[in-house]
Design a protein around this motif. Sequence first.
Motif, short mmCIF file in Angstrom:
data_model
loop_
_atom_site.label_atom_id
_atom_site.label_comp_id
_atom_site.label_asym_id
_atom_site.label_seq_id
_atom_site.Cartn_x
_atom_site.Cartn_y
_atom_site.Cartn_z
N ALA A 68 42.70 39.65 36.63
CA ALA A 68 42.39 40.85 37.41
C ALA A 68 42.04 40.47 38.84
CB ALA A 68 41.22 41.59 36.76
N GLY A 69 42.69 41.13 39.79
CA GLY A 69 42.40 40.90 41.19
C GLY A 69 43.04 39.66 41.79
N ARG A 70 43.85 38.95 41.01
CA ARG A 70 44.50 37.74 41.53
C ARG A 70 45.92 38.08 41.97
NH1 ARG A 70 46.32 32.22 38.31
NH2 ARG A 70 46.86 31.00 40.16
N LEU A 71 46.13 38.08 43.27
CA LEU A 71 47.45 38.37 43.85
C LEU A 71 48.12 37.04 44.18
CD1 LEU A 71 49.51 40.39 45.17
CD2 LEU A 71 48.20 40.07 47.30
N ASP A 125 52.34 40.52 39.22
CA ASP A 125 51.20 40.08 40.02
C ASP A 125 51.61 39.31 41.27
OD1 ASP A 125 52.13 37.93 38.50
OD2 ASP A 125 50.17 36.95 38.46
N HIS A 232 43.66 43.81 45.48
CA HIS A 232 43.73 44.90 44.51
C HIS A 232 44.71 45.98 44.96
CE1 HIS A 232 40.48 43.54 41.87
NE2 HIS A 232 39.84 43.15 42.96
N LEU A 235 48.27 44.61 44.46
CA LEU A 235 48.61 44.58 43.03
C LEU A 235 48.91 45.99 42.53
CD1 LEU A 235 45.93 42.02 41.81
CD2 LEU A 235 48.41 41.71 41.64
N ALA A 236 48.12 46.94 42.98
CA ALA A 236 48.37 48.34 42.61
C ALA A 236 49.70 48.81 43.17
CB ALA A 236 47.23 49.23 43.11
#
Length: 290
Positions: A68-71, A125, A232, A235-236
């Motif tokens: 989560a949150g890793r681009l 991602d 974030h 990623l979204a």
Amino acid sequence: MSTIEKLHRARDFHTIRTESSPDNNCHWLYMHHDAQAGARPCFRPQLLEEMWGFTSSITHNNSQERQAGRLRHFVLASEGSAFNLGGDLELFGRLIRSRDREHLLQYARRCIDGVNILQTGLGGDVRTIALLQGDALGGGLEMALACHTIVAEEGVEMGLPEVLFGLFPGMGAYSFLCKRVSPQLAERLVLDGVMYKSEDMYRMGVVDILVGKGQGQAAVQDLIRQQQRAPHAHLAMNQVRNISQRVSYDELMDITEIWVDTALALGDKSLRMMERIVRAQERRSAAHAA
């Protein structure tokens, strides 16, 4: 590349060079590592296999692998004088003359696998970036169009010359162009066979970022830093793009089936034109290797 520390990956390749950051958040793939040996800068089967072998090795296929949150970022570039001159016309000619639909479709499917990997962000991602420091023609332009962002240096030639030998770009060009420009302009770019400068493509909306000669790598690094400040959100946006902008795999395959059938219908005049283009590519490669 000084602002992003890179380590060479341990795996050996012949046609590509790859670099990854120590945290594996940023991966660079340079096509045509064999350019100094005089290899043509086109999508030969070995190049495709090594490219997709590498992308498979860095793809996170499920939510457990992704954090989560890793681009992450993937940059497609080139070590040759061209970004990529497109499909392997020498192979096409042989398969068309022998009426080998199975292997022609197999080649086309491998290309489709690649553009699909790029457009979907290697599992979702990854933001994909094409860095054009040399000419991007035919399938080379299609591969760039599949990426989320195209960064091009000034003076780069871009175009879809397939119509010159009676064919059309069948690995996603029209579909991906329609996500960037109007369908009317997309069709014109597919059918006019004109080579445009990157400056023209930027004005049309095909190129996202245009920079001066020699400034492409720095521009990509700046883009990566900007996007990493809001991981974030990006990623979204990958999820949003895969809902609203994704070209379905079925669409890509249906179009490439038409491409295969069209290719098999080409006559001797078209095949001789392909052979002339191959010879021109070989002369260009030899000059670069000298």
